[in-house]
Design a protein around this motif. Structure first.
Motif, PDB file in Angstrom:
ATOM      1  N   PHE A  10     -65.812  40.722  75.702  1.00 25.76           N
ATOM      2  CA  PHE A  10     -67.050  41.385  75.294  1.00 25.76           C
ATOM      3  C   PHE A  10     -67.339  41.130  73.815  1.00 25.76           C
ATOM      4  CE2 PHE A  10     -69.514  45.037  73.765  1.00 25.76           C
ATOM      5  CZ  PHE A  10     -70.628  44.901  74.574  1.00 25.76           C
ATOM      6  N   THR A  11     -66.305  41.193  72.998  1.00 25.92           N
ATOM      7  CA  THR A  11     -66.472  40.926  71.565  1.00 25.92           C
ATOM      8  C   THR A  11     -66.983  39.505  71.339  1.00 25.92           C
ATOM      9  OG1 THR A  11     -64.746  42.515  71.010  1.00 25.92           O
ATOM     10  CG2 THR A  11     -65.258  40.842  69.347  1.00 25.92           C
ATOM     11  N   ASP A  12     -66.448  38.545  72.079  1.00 23.08           N
ATOM     12  CA  ASP A  12     -66.919  37.161  71.976  1.00 23.08           C
ATOM     13  C   ASP A  12     -68.385  37.048  72.402  1.00 23.08           C
ATOM     14  OD1 ASP A  12     -64.414  36.408  71.103  1.00 23.08           O
ATOM     15  OD2 ASP A  12     -63.777  35.589  73.050  1.00 23.08           O
ATOM     16  N   TYR A  13     -68.745  37.746  73.464  1.00 17.60           N
ATOM     17  CA  TYR A  13     -70.124  37.735  73.953  1.00 17.60           C
ATOM     18  C   TYR A  13     -71.069  38.272  72.876  1.00 17.60           C
ATOM     19  CZ  TYR A  13     -74.185  38.888  76.851  1.00 17.60           C
ATOM     20  OH  TYR A  13     -75.454  38.982  77.367  1.00 17.60           O
ATOM     21  N   VAL A  14     -70.710  39.405  72.295  1.00 18.80           N
ATOM     22  CA  VAL A  14     -71.551  40.019  71.268  1.00 18.80           C
ATOM     23  C   VAL A  14     -71.668  39.094  70.055  1.00 18.80           C
ATOM     24  CG1 VAL A  14     -71.776  41.960  69.671  1.00 18.80           C
ATOM     25  CG2 VAL A  14     -71.110  42.376  72.044  1.00 18.80           C
ATOM     26  N   ALA A  15     -70.553  38.519  69.643  1.00 17.53           N
ATOM     27  CA  ALA A  15     -70.581  37.620  68.486  1.00 17.53           C
ATOM     28  C   ALA A  15     -71.483  36.415  68.745  1.00 17.53           C
ATOM     29  CB  ALA A  15     -69.165  37.159  68.147  1.00 17.53           C
ATOM     30  N   ALA A  16     -71.471  35.915  69.957  1.00 18.05           N
ATOM     31  CA  ALA A  16     -72.255  34.729  70.282  1.00 18.05           C
ATOM     32  C   ALA A  16     -73.747  35.022  70.483  1.00 18.05           C
ATOM     33  CB  ALA A  16     -71.690  34.069  71.545  1.00 18.05           C
ATOM     34  N   HIS A  17     -74.097  36.234  70.949  1.00 15.45           N
ATOM     35  CA  HIS A  17     -75.472  36.462  71.394  1.00 15.45           C
ATOM     36  C   HIS A  17     -76.218  37.591  70.693  1.00 15.45           C
ATOM     37  CE1 HIS A  17     -74.619  33.586  74.467  1.00 15.45           C
ATOM     38  NE2 HIS A  17     -73.654  34.335  74.970  1.00 15.45           N
ATOM     39  N   ARG A  18     -75.579  38.349  69.844  1.00 17.95           N
ATOM     40  CA  ARG A  18     -76.223  39.511  69.237  1.00 17.95           C
ATOM     41  C   ARG A  18     -77.470  39.136  68.428  1.00 17.95           C
ATOM     42  NH1 ARG A  18     -76.859  42.752  65.102  1.00 17.95           N
ATOM     43  NH2 ARG A  18     -76.858  45.000  65.443  1.00 17.95           N
ATOM     44  N   VAL A  19     -77.411  38.054  67.681  1.00 20.73           N
ATOM     45  CA  VAL A  19     -78.557  37.653  66.854  1.00 20.73           C
ATOM     46  C   VAL A  19     -79.788  37.408  67.732  1.00 20.73           C
ATOM     47  CG1 VAL A  19     -79.454  35.844  65.336  1.00 20.73           C
ATOM     48  CG2 VAL A  19     -77.159  36.740  64.981  1.00 20.73           C
ATOM     49  N   ARG A  20     -79.613  36.705  68.856  1.00 20.78           N
ATOM     50  CA  ARG A  20     -80.747  36.447  69.760  1.00 20.78           C
ATOM     51  C   ARG A  20     -81.247  37.733  70.396  1.00 20.78           C
ATOM     52  NH1 ARG A  20     -80.303  31.765  73.881  1.00 20.78           N
ATOM     53  NH2 ARG A  20     -82.493  32.300  74.078  1.00 20.78           N
ATOM     54  N   ALA A  34     -85.416  49.144  63.078  1.00 22.96           N
ATOM     55  CA  ALA A  34     -84.514  50.224  63.510  1.00 22.96           C
ATOM     56  C   ALA A  34     -84.601  50.427  65.015  1.00 22.96           C
ATOM     57  CB  ALA A  34     -84.849  51.517  62.773  1.00 22.96           C
ATOM     58  N   GLY A  35     -85.807  50.387  65.547  1.00 20.85           N
ATOM     59  CA  GLY A  35     -85.978  50.512  66.995  1.00 20.85           C
ATOM     60  C   GLY A  35     -85.312  49.375  67.740  1.00 20.85           C
ATOM     61  N   ALA A  36     -85.417  48.162  67.188  1.00 18.34           N
ATOM     62  CA  ALA A  36     -84.781  46.998  67.806  1.00 18.34           C
ATOM     63  C   ALA A  36     -83.268  47.161  67.836  1.00 18.34           C
ATOM     64  CB  ALA A  36     -85.169  45.727  67.051  1.00 18.34           C
ATOM     65  N   GLU A  37     -82.710  47.619  66.730  1.00 16.00           N
ATOM     66  CA  GLU A  37     -81.256  47.840  66.683  1.00 16.00           C
ATOM     67  C   GLU A  37     -80.831  48.889  67.710  1.00 16.00           C
ATOM     68  OE1 GLU A  37     -78.866  46.286  65.081  1.00 16.00           O
ATOM     69  OE2 GLU A  37     -80.065  45.033  63.757  1.00 16.00           O
ATOM     70  N   ASP A  38     -81.623  49.946  67.863  1.00 20.85           N
ATOM     71  CA  ASP A  38     -81.319  50.986  68.848  1.00 20.85           C
ATOM     72  C   ASP A  38     -81.343  50.427  70.268  1.00 20.85           C
ATOM     73  OD1 ASP A  38     -81.079  52.815  66.796  1.00 20.85           O
ATOM     74  OD2 ASP A  38     -83.041  53.747  67.150  1.00 20.85           O
ATOM     75  N   VAL A  39     -82.358  49.613  70.564  1.00 16.90           N
ATOM     76  CA  VAL A  39     -82.478  49.035  71.906  1.00 16.90           C
ATOM     77  C   VAL A  39     -81.311  48.081  72.177  1.00 16.90           C
ATOM     78  CG1 VAL A  39     -83.886  47.509  73.349  1.00 16.90           C
ATOM     79  CG2 VAL A  39     -84.971  49.332  72.054  1.00 16.90           C
ATOM     80  N   VAL A  40     -80.948  47.285  71.189  1.00 16.15           N
ATOM     81  CA  VAL A  40     -79.809  46.369  71.364  1.00 16.15           C
ATOM     82  C   VAL A  40     -78.531  47.164  71.587  1.00 16.15           C
ATOM     83  CG1 VAL A  40     -78.346  44.650  70.209  1.00 16.15           C
ATOM     84  CG2 VAL A  40     -80.830  44.429  70.127  1.00 16.15           C
ATOM     85  N   GLN A  41     -78.344  48.235  70.825  1.00 19.53           N
ATOM     86  CA  GLN A  41     -77.142  49.054  71.002  1.00 19.53           C
ATOM     87  C   GLN A  41     -77.086  49.650  72.401  1.00 19.53           C
ATOM     88  OE1 GLN A  41     -74.648  49.228  68.777  1.00 19.53           O
ATOM     89  NE2 GLN A  41     -73.524  50.277  70.391  1.00 19.53           N
ATOM     90  N   SER A  42     -78.214  50.122  72.898  1.00 18.48           N
ATOM     91  CA  SER A  42     -78.256  50.668  74.265  1.00 18.48           C
ATOM     92  C   SER A  42     -77.923  49.594  75.288  1.00 18.48           C
ATOM     93  CB  SER A  42     -79.642  51.241  74.570  1.00 18.48           C
ATOM     94  OG  SER A  42     -79.906  52.358  73.778  1.00 18.48           O
ATOM     95  N   ALA A  43     -78.500  48.411  75.101  1.00 25.56           N
ATOM     96  CA  ALA A  43     -78.236  47.312  76.034  1.00 25.56           C
ATOM     97  C   ALA A  43     -76.769  46.900  75.992  1.00 25.56           C
ATOM     98  CB  ALA A  43     -79.136  46.119  75.720  1.00 25.56           C
ATOM     99  N   LEU A  44     -76.200  46.792  74.785  1.00 29.38           N
ATOM    100  CA  LEU A  44     -74.793  46.399  74.675  1.00 29.38           C
ATOM    101  C   LEU A  44     -73.868  47.452  75.290  1.00 29.38           C
ATOM    102  CD1 LEU A  44     -74.705  44.782  71.118  1.00 29.38           C
ATOM    103  CD2 LEU A  44     -74.582  43.622  73.340  1.00 29.38           C
ATOM    104  N   THR A  45     -74.228  48.707  75.154  1.00 30.93           N
ATOM    105  CA  THR A  45     -73.436  49.765  75.786  1.00 30.93           C
ATOM    106  C   THR A  45     -73.448  49.602  77.295  1.00 30.93           C
ATOM    107  OG1 THR A  45     -73.908  51.286  73.979  1.00 30.93           O
ATOM    108  CG2 THR A  45     -73.201  52.270  76.058  1.00 30.93           C
TER     109      THR A  45
END
Length: 172
Positions: A10-20, A34-45
């Motif tokens: 999972f850590t590798d996945y996040v490192a590879a794809h978080r920017v996109r 800030a909203g984008a970061e919140d949505v990404v955090q929800s999706a990653l969870t």
């Protein structure tokens, strides 16, 4: 699957794809960092919770974009959602942007679209999904994707007027 292996994958996945994922989320939220970061955090969870299923998917990145789109649409549906007030304080990390005016114009136009239309536009034109992949990602019919895309593009054309030309001369 051992927990250490799961966490490492999972850590590798996040490192590879978080920017996109963040870049896509910024389009979905019409530039709300800030909203984008919140949505990404929800999706990653969500992705972490379902990691065994994600890792077996044919395209884990597409699975991530679907989770991101769903997290965005879920957030838009929440009636109790509260928006933070933006202040005049300088952010910790300034974002490098080449053309502030064009970026602001496009993000404002995206912000005028209803959430589902915005999601269709981002998936179809930014991520370059075809109609079928967009419909699958948003869990709707291909006809819905086509009609929402047509309505969204009509609205954007009215709002933006002339096609926007990038410095390389291609229309976007």
């Amino acid at each position: 699957m051992r927990r250490e292996t799961r966490d490492a994958e999972f850590t590798d996945y996040v490192a590879a794809h978080r920017v996109r994922l963040v870049r896509t989320a910024r389009l979905l939220t019409a530039g709300d960092h800030a909203g984008a970061e919140d949505v990404v955090q929800s999706a990653l969870t969500r992705l972490y919770v379902h990691w065994p299923r994600v890792r077996r998917a044919d395209d884990p990145l597409a699975y991530g974009f679907r989770a991101l789109s769903n997290a965005f649409l879920d957030e838009q549906r929440r009636a109790h959602r509260r928006r933070e007030v933006v202040t005049d304080e300088t952010p910790d990390r300034p974002e490098p942007v080449l053309d502030h005016e064009t970026r602001s114009t496009v993000l404002a136009a995206l912000g005028d679209l209803p959430p589902r239309q915005r999601a269709v536009v981002v998936l179809r034109h930014f991520l370059e999904y075809d109609v079928a992949a967009t419909a699958e990602s948003l869990r709707c019919t291909e006809g819905t994707v086509k009609s929402q895309n047509a309505k969204a593009l009509s609205t954007l054309r009215k709002r933006l007027g002339e096609p926007i030309t990038t410095p390389e001369g291609s229309n976007r």
